[in-house]
Write a protein that holds these residues in place. Structure first.
Motif, short mmCIF file in Angstrom:
data_model
loop_
_atom_site.label_atom_id
_atom_site.label_comp_id
_atom_site.label_asym_id
_atom_site.label_seq_id
_atom_site.Cartn_x
_atom_site.Cartn_y
_atom_site.Cartn_z
N ALA A 19 0.82 -1.21 0.00
CA ALA A 19 0.00 0.00 0.00
C ALA A 19 0.85 1.26 0.00
CB ALA A 19 -0.94 -0.01 1.20
N VAL A 20 1.82 1.33 0.91
CA VAL A 20 2.62 2.57 1.00
C VAL A 20 3.57 2.71 -0.18
CG1 VAL A 20 2.43 2.64 3.52
CG2 VAL A 20 4.43 1.59 2.47
N GLY A 27 7.95 0.88 1.83
CA GLY A 27 7.23 -0.31 2.23
C GLY A 27 8.05 -1.33 2.99
N SER A 28 9.36 -1.39 2.72
CA SER A 28 10.21 -2.37 3.40
C SER A 28 10.26 -2.16 4.90
CB SER A 28 11.63 -2.34 2.83
OG SER A 28 11.67 -2.91 1.54
N PHE A 29 9.95 -0.94 5.36
CA PHE A 29 9.93 -0.70 6.80
C PHE A 29 8.83 -1.51 7.49
CE2 PHE A 29 11.83 3.49 5.49
CZ PHE A 29 13.08 3.26 6.06
N PHE A 30 7.86 -1.99 6.74
CA PHE A 30 6.78 -2.80 7.30
C PHE A 30 7.02 -4.29 7.07
CE2 PHE A 30 5.01 1.36 6.50
CZ PHE A 30 4.23 1.61 7.61
N SER A 31 7.43 -4.67 5.87
CA SER A 31 7.51 -6.08 5.51
C SER A 31 8.76 -6.78 6.06
CB SER A 31 7.46 -6.24 3.99
OG SER A 31 8.40 -5.39 3.35
N PHE A 32 9.91 -6.12 6.01
CA PHE A 32 11.15 -6.75 6.48
C PHE A 32 11.12 -7.02 7.98
CE2 PHE A 32 15.63 -6.06 7.97
CZ PHE A 32 16.12 -7.29 7.58
N PRO A 33 10.75 -6.04 8.84
CA PRO A 33 10.67 -6.33 10.27
C PRO A 33 9.63 -7.40 10.62
CG PRO A 33 10.77 -3.97 9.92
CD PRO A 33 10.54 -4.60 8.58
N THR A 216 0.34 -7.66 -3.19
CA THR A 216 -0.38 -7.32 -4.41
C THR A 216 -1.71 -6.65 -4.10
OG1 THR A 216 0.65 -9.19 -5.56
CG2 THR A 216 -1.34 -8.25 -6.54
N VAL A 217 -2.44 -7.23 -3.14
CA VAL A 217 -3.71 -6.63 -2.72
C VAL A 217 -3.48 -5.26 -2.10
CG1 VAL A 217 -5.72 -6.89 -1.21
CG2 VAL A 217 -4.77 -8.89 -2.39
N GLY A 218 -2.43 -5.16 -1.29
CA GLY A 218 -2.11 -3.88 -0.66
C GLY A 218 -1.76 -2.81 -1.67
N MET A 225 -6.71 4.30 -2.72
CA MET A 225 -6.84 5.23 -1.60
C MET A 225 -5.97 6.47 -1.76
SD MET A 225 -9.08 4.05 0.49
CE MET A 225 -8.75 5.02 1.97
N ALA A 226 -5.09 6.46 -2.75
CA ALA A 226 -4.11 7.54 -2.89
C ALA A 226 -4.77 8.90 -3.04
CB ALA A 226 -3.20 7.26 -4.10
N ARG A 227 -5.94 8.94 -3.68
CA ARG A 227 -6.61 10.22 -3.89
C ARG A 227 -7.27 10.74 -2.62
NH1 ARG A 227 -7.77 7.04 -8.29
NH2 ARG A 227 -6.94 7.76 -10.29
#
Length: 257
Positions: A19-20, A27-33, A216-218, A225-227
């Motif tokens: 999403a981000v 985004g890696s700040f969410f997935s890697f940790p 992919t869904v994110g 949601m970007a707008r």
């Protein structure tokens, strides 16, 4: 076999990453940790994270194919530099022990967090500096891209920001052109590192498959949601999360010392 809790945690991390990344990056700040939190060894976690986010880099490059057609001659040497640098970075990661990489994680996160937080100021400074130069390309641009590619193959978080800086150093001043080149070269770096990690058997496929689906869904959700959500507020959320994670890993690694 993944437990339900582990699948939910890494799925949520990958969803947030997709999403981000579709709006502001980071985004890696969410997935890697999230991978580290469920007990995946650091090197495997980094390799699996790269594979999970790889499709997003390909779709980003595809979206700019029209802008890239006119840059084919310039992009060939930059692509070769990116492939070589990405392969070297991936090789260096595989040669690094989990213990050594764990010691590096706080510093890598701190570097990526600073890049993300101060990217507007960095872009402004580069724009002022670039005003005294003309033209794009040259050995300086290739060297900067090579260093970014090695970093991207080794860790990845913050690579896009670093690459935009390197392209500015190379003399590019059109934002759309910079973004198009950045997306293509990032996709190449991710591709060669993914191949390296898969061939070396450094990917945890149960974790990666879960993250591929939710990322992919994110990404789709983030784009829709970007707008509605101002990018500046999303950036602030990412910076706060990244800062908290950086402090957490500094305490985890060095707190007992």
């Amino acid at each position: 076999m993944l437990s339900l809790f582990d699948a939910a945690l890494i799925g949520a991390g990958a969803f947030a990453a997709g999403a981000v990344n579709s709006v502001a990056g980071g985004g890696s700040f969410f997935s890697f940790p999230a991978l580290l939190a469920v007990g995946v060894p650091p090197v495997v976690a980094n390799a699996s994270n790269s594979v999970s986010l790889w499709p997003g880099s390909l779709s980003g490059a595809w979206a700019y194919q029209r802008e890239l057609r006119t840059l084919a001659r310039y992009l060939l040497p930059m692509a070769l530099v990116s492939l070589a640098g990405g392969a070297l970075g991936g090789w260096l990661l595989l040669r690094t022990s989990d213990g050594a990489f764990a010691q590096m994680i706080p510093w890598l996160l701190a570097f990526a967090t600073a890049l993300f937080a101060f990217s507007p100021q960095l872009s402004a400074a580069l724009a002022r500096w670039r005003g005294h130069r003309r033209g794009a390309g040259g050995r300086g641009g290739w060297l900067a891209q090579a260093l970014v590619s090695v970093y991207g193959g080794f860790f990845g978080a913050g690579m896009g920001i670093l690459m935009m800086a390197s392209l500015s150093i190379a003399g590019h001043d059109d934002v759309q052109e910079v973004n198009a080149i950045k997306n293509l070269l990032s996709a190449l770096i991710y591709t060669v590192t993914v191949i390296t990690f898969v061939v070396a058997g450094a990917v945890s496929w149960p974790h990666t498959a879960t993250m591929l689906a939710t990322a992919t869904v994110g990404g789709w959700w983030g784009a829709t949601m970007a707008r509605r959500l101002p990018a500046v507020w999303l950036r602030r959320v990412v910076i706060v999360v990244a800062l908290l994670l950086t402090l957490h890993y500094f305490f985890k690694v060095y707190g007992a010392a």
